[in-house]
Enzyme design. Sequence first.
Site, PDB file in Angstrom:
ATOM      1  N   ASP A  69       0.862  -1.171   0.000  1.00 40.44           N
ATOM      2  CA  ASP A  69       0.000   0.000   0.000  1.00 40.44           C
ATOM      3  C   ASP A  69       0.904   1.228   0.000  1.00 40.44           C
ATOM      4  OD1 ASP A  69      -2.451   1.529   0.412  1.00 40.44           O
ATOM      5  OD2 ASP A  69      -3.244  -0.334   1.276  1.00 40.44           O
ATOM      6  N   ASP A 171      -2.856   4.708  -2.456  1.00 41.99           N
ATOM      7  CA  ASP A 171      -3.909   5.152  -1.538  1.00 41.99           C
ATOM      8  C   ASP A 171      -4.307   6.619  -1.726  1.00 41.99           C
ATOM      9  OD1 ASP A 171      -5.312   4.651   1.180  1.00 41.99           O
ATOM     10  OD2 ASP A 171      -4.152   6.468   1.572  1.00 41.99           O
ATOM     11  N   GLU A 230      -6.409   4.028  -6.041  1.00 34.46           N
ATOM     12  CA  GLU A 230      -7.676   4.268  -5.349  1.00 34.46           C
ATOM     13  C   GLU A 230      -8.192   5.622  -5.840  1.00 34.46           C
ATOM     14  OE1 GLU A 230      -9.693   4.515  -0.912  1.00 34.46           O
ATOM     15  OE2 GLU A 230      -7.777   5.476  -1.286  1.00 34.46           O
ATOM     16  N   HIS A 302     -11.419  -2.968   2.518  1.00 34.40           N
ATOM     17  CA  HIS A 302     -11.296  -2.667   3.949  1.00 34.40           C
ATOM     18  C   HIS A 302     -12.005  -1.367   4.331  1.00 34.40           C
ATOM     19  CE1 HIS A 302      -8.419  -0.196   1.971  1.00 34.40           C
ATOM     20  NE2 HIS A 302      -8.198   0.493   3.082  1.00 34.40           N
ATOM     21  N   ASP A 303     -12.506  -0.616   3.350  1.00 34.44           N
ATOM     22  CA  ASP A 303     -13.214   0.639   3.632  1.00 34.44           C
ATOM     23  C   ASP A 303     -14.710   0.514   3.425  1.00 34.44           C
ATOM     24  OD1 ASP A 303     -10.862   2.034   4.150  1.00 34.44           O
ATOM     25  OD2 ASP A 303     -10.625   2.637   2.050  1.00 34.44           O
TER      26      ASP A 303
HETATM   27  C1  GLC Z   1      -7.773   5.316   1.883  1.00 30.13           C
HETATM   28  C2  GLC Z   1      -7.720   4.029   2.667  1.00 30.13           C
HETATM   29  C3  GLC Z   1      -8.431   4.228   3.966  1.00 30.13           C
HETATM   30  C4  GLC Z   1      -7.745   5.320   4.744  1.00 30.13           C
HETATM   31  C5  GLC Z   1      -7.620   6.586   3.915  1.00 30.13           C
HETATM   32  C6  GLC Z   1      -6.638   7.519   4.520  1.00 30.13           C
HETATM   33  O1  GLC Z   1      -9.069   5.664   1.551  1.00 30.13           O
HETATM   34  O2  GLC Z   1      -8.241   2.989   1.899  1.00 30.13           O
HETATM   35  O3  GLC Z   1      -8.490   3.040   4.722  1.00 30.13           O
HETATM   36  O4  GLC Z   1      -8.449   5.592   5.907  1.00 30.13           O
HETATM   37  O5  GLC Z   1      -7.147   6.326   2.613  1.00 30.13           O
HETATM   38  O6  GLC Z   1      -5.331   7.018   4.374  1.00 30.13           O
END
Ligand code: GLC
Length: 528
Positions: A69, A171, A230, A302-303
Amino acid sequence: MRGIIEKLPYLHALGIEILWLSPIYKSPFIDNGYDIADYQAIDPLFGTMDDFDELLAKAKTLGIAIIMDLVVNHCSDQHDWFKQACTDPNCEEASYFYFRESVNGHAPNNLRANFGGCVWDKVPGHNNLYYCHFFAKEQPDLNWFNEKLRRRIYQMINWWLDKGVAGFRVDAIMSIGKDPTFPDFPQDALGDGMCACSAMNLQCNEATNRFLNEMQEQIFRPRQAFTVGEVFNLQAENLGKFIGDNGNFSTIFDFGPHEHVCGHCAYYAYEKLSVAQLREEIFKSQRAAADYGFLAPVIENHDEPRGVSCYLPPMWHNSLGAKALGTISMLLRGIPFIYQGQELGMLNTRFNSIEEFQDLQSKEEYRRCLRQGLSVSEALDVLNAHARDHARTPMPWNEGPHAGFTSGTPWMRLQQDYQQVNVKAQLADADSVLRHYQKLVSLKKDPALQTVLTYGSCTELNTPYANVIAYTRKLAMQSVVVAANFDEGCATLTLTRRGTLRLTSGQVFINENQLTLQPGSSAVLVLA
Ligand code: GLC
């Protein structure tokens, strides 16, 4: 990490070829490791760098590549750069962040952070100086306009690539584009005088693309790294900047259905999708990507809450629904990702009180519900539908203590169905969701179908049923039909020609060119 090493044969048997690890770096874990204190160290919670090297090597022998990540919109307030910046706001490291003086005694502007509150907090020890954080206050944002910072990030990326990782899941990357003048924004629907910080990001896509392009051309492309971004809220006409030959990533997650659910600024206003809306989102993305490259279909991560609970009507919150949804997701054109536990058909967890939630976002959303006038039990219902914690319960390996995850004390409660829904039970059951996912992956890799299922077009098959999702993958003379019936009644689809069933779940019949799916079933059929 020892646990992942132990379970590599399980992942290999599932058929996966790339393993994405959420952050395992040194972190104070304010946001589950997405607050990184040292990009080149493994947190002792997960093991050591030796464990990591062993994982990398053993995975490689099984043909599994590892991607890390890459969390570089922000770091942790415990990162040395930030600590040095706070000690001396004139040092080089301070320029890696957005430090701004107060405006008329207030924060520099009115943007609201993704986890609530203002994006500005005071630099510790400096009363008139603020730093910017689009997420939690412990996650100071990095200033991508600073070239020295970008160089240090690229060095770090190269260091991991030199180690042998195959690439990165990138991310929150759309947050790096900012307007460094930080103007005020009109307040949004929450009515607190503030505006979600994503509004600024949306206006700054040009800067984001410039940075992404540099990273792609200088690092990822020459190193042939695999990257999955993402990326949210993309206009279809901009997709070519993100994926395909001229794109800045190998692929990006397809968040179409997820974005539809959470198009509002608080969980309490989120929408429940109908099957028809889910279908619409799926094919909207498929059509948009067709001319450019591959998206990465996902049904959960995971979100997000568990996909089966989130996207299917309650009657399909079971193994039938999980298999049918998996069939649809895995065979779309794109690079599908399976999130841990999805392959078991895990459902959302029933959390009984706010104390059972861990995620900082859940806590903020709970407060928003109460401020909005919802009762405690209504607020819990909202979190039980939308919280990120649903995907963060320990992986259930067996029916034993702590679902076989650990002999220690897990960080969070178990999903309530673990005694039935666990790996051991599903490996023993030829008809389980897990066995179905194994078959889906091996079908996708079947030499006779691999080309059509990879490169073939994906066209929605129109049916008279509101709750059927069906499509055709087609390349030259080869056509594969994929269909799932989420209706209460049978669905009969008339196909252009006869075919051979290659994989089914539930009960499916063919008669000449008529394909009949019982409620909750799915089918993959190769046309003659
Ligand atoms: C992304 C991650 C998430 C995190 C956010 C801040 O959206 O997937 O889990 O809280 O970034 O890093």
